[in-house]
Design an enzyme around this catalytic site. Structure first.
Site, PDB file in Angstrom:
ATOM      1  N   TYR A 124       0.828  -1.921  -0.074  1.00  0.00           N
ATOM      2  CA  TYR A 124       0.169  -0.124   0.073  1.00  0.00           C
ATOM      3  C   TYR A 124       0.545   1.070   0.298  1.00  0.00           C
ATOM      4  O   TYR A 124      -0.073   2.472   0.128  1.00  0.00           O
ATOM      5  CB  TYR A 124      -0.994   0.055   1.677  1.00  0.00           C
ATOM      6  N   ASP A 224      -1.842 -18.687   5.353  1.00  0.00           N
ATOM      7  CA  ASP A 224      -2.514 -19.521   5.188  1.00  0.00           C
ATOM      8  C   ASP A 224      -3.588 -20.817   5.840  1.00  0.00           C
ATOM      9  O   ASP A 224      -4.515 -20.531   6.074  1.00  0.00           O
ATOM     10  CB  ASP A 224      -2.727 -20.402   3.683  1.00  0.00           C
ATOM     11  N   ASP A 248      -4.979  -6.358   6.684  1.00  0.00           N
ATOM     12  CA  ASP A 248      -6.117  -5.584   6.021  1.00  0.00           C
ATOM     13  C   ASP A 248      -7.662  -6.658   5.527  1.00  0.00           C
ATOM     14  O   ASP A 248      -8.627  -6.534   6.162  1.00  0.00           O
ATOM     15  CB  ASP A 248      -6.645  -4.888   4.369  1.00  0.00           C
TER      16      ASP A 248
END
Ligand code: NAD
Length: 359
Positions: A124, A224, A248
């Protein structure tokens, strides 16, 4: 004492949920002087920039802001002002507590997780190279020279930046938060098996910092596997510290565990200022319909009261909101789909609950 606070209503459902929050904050009896500023598309139309200097200056001066969600155009148009605001003011830590309130319909029972998300870098950071861009070709040539890897010519590229300094301060923030709030464990999620340099650096630093906090357990989990574990047994997690991008997604996943984004508050914190905002976005489809749940924003207001040192009022407002949720009569569609009330009726109910609790 009167608190000067920058007020950013935002757009979409922003003005409704932020307005409802102002109402309940004022009903606590705490005195506020609101400094109203606009950012986003409204500011773009009015001032030719989505993030005007006046807004930044107001927050720098007051050191505290209450902010509604602000929309970001998808694909084209101006970059996220939410991200830009955090970067410009160096609000490096996004703090989001997720807990289940009695009365919420959710399959889980014991979720009490705090996500600490790095707010200033990672994917970001906004360093992007468009497909067919002039500089993109130079970059791809450089990659070939440096690595011998030929990247496809029709590629777009985003740089993922993970620095030692930013990683250290966010991990320290998470451990300090854990210590100050009697939390027992800090966990980080990563893909250091694949992203050996970026996530590898973040993980090395997290392990190093953890040694300074022997009273707090530290664990790390592959991202994961962590997603699966979070959904199967969320009660095993306490404080979770993450780089920006993973933060996020994990934030919204945690919101799902506690009954939805309508109950997910947050704060963007720097060393000496903070912007309080819900974890959710502007839900444009419900704008102006008196439909959205204002509680995530109100709970962000509770966090703001704590930050301002108004502990008693923070406790009373938190309790009043919890009572309205538990009673289940004056809640929005996401908490009571069969018999919902509107945003402003929720505010009425919280104000009433505050009165019952006494000032
Ligand atoms: P969103 O959070 O706005 O909405 C996702 C879904 O969650 C909604 O469709 C709705 O069903 C539910 N929801 C969210 N908040 C709710 C509430 N208060 N009450 C009831 N239901 C609620 O996410 P999105 O659709 O991905 O984003 C919409 C816009 O918001 C985009 O322009 C995005 O860039 C922006 N956004 C802003 C912020 C911010 O200001 N910090 C954060 C996230 C997204």
């Amino acid at each position: 004492m009167q608190h000067k606070v920058t007020f950013i209503p935002g757009d979409g459902i922003g003005p409704e949920v932020a307005g409802a929050t102002q109402r309940v904050l004022e009903a606590t009896g705490v005195q506020f002087q609101w400094d109203d500023v606009v950012i986003g598309s409204q500011a773009q139309d009015m001032f030719g920039t989505a993030l005007p200097q006046t807004a930044l200056e107001s927050i720098r001066k007051n050191r505290v802001a209450l902010k509604g969600p602000v929309s970001t155009p998808i694909g084209s148009g101006f970059r996220s002002v939410n991200v830009a605001l955090r970067q410009k003011l160096d609000l490096y830590a996004c703090l989001r507590p997720y807990k289940i309130y009695p009365g919420t319909a959710t399959i889980y029972k014991d979720v009490d997780i705090v996500v600490v998300r790095e707010n200033t870098e990672d994917l970001y950071a906004g360093i992007e190279f468009a497909k067919d861009g002039l500089r993109t070709k130079e970059l791809l040539d450089f990659v070939f020279d440096a690595t011998g890897e030929r990247v496809k010519e029709d590629s777009a590229v985003d740089l993922r930046l993970i620095s030692q300094a930013a990683s250290k301060r966010i991990v320290k923030f998470a451990f300090d938060y854990a210590r100050q709030n009697s939390r027992r464990k800090v966990t980080t999620y990563h893909k250091a098996n694949i992203l050996k340099f970026s996530d590898g650096l973040f993980l090395d630093i997290a392990r190093e910092v953890a040694k300074e906090y022997p009273d707090i357990e530290f664990t790390d989990v592959l991202l994961d596997a962590a997603c699966m574990q979070l959904v199967r047994r969320p009660e095993q997690f306490d404080v979770i510290v993450l780089p920006n991008f993973y933060g996020d997604f994990i934030s919204d996943l945690c919101a799902g565990l506690i009954g939805g984004l309508g109950l997910a508050p947050g704060a963007n914190m720097g060393d000496d200022m903070a912007v309080f905002e819900a974890a959710h976005g502007s839900v444009p489809k419900y704008a102006g319909q008196n439909k959205a749940n204002p509680m995530a924003m109100m709970l962000s207001g509770v966090m703001m009261l704590q930050y301002l040192g108004e502990r008693n009022s923070a406790e009373r407002l938190g309790k009043a909101i919890a009572e309205v949720i538990a009673e289940g009569k004056n809640v929005t569609y996401d908490l009571n789909p069969d018999n919902p009330v509107g945003t402003s009726q929720v505010a009425d109910a919280v104000v009433e609950s505050l009165k019952q609790g006494g000032k």
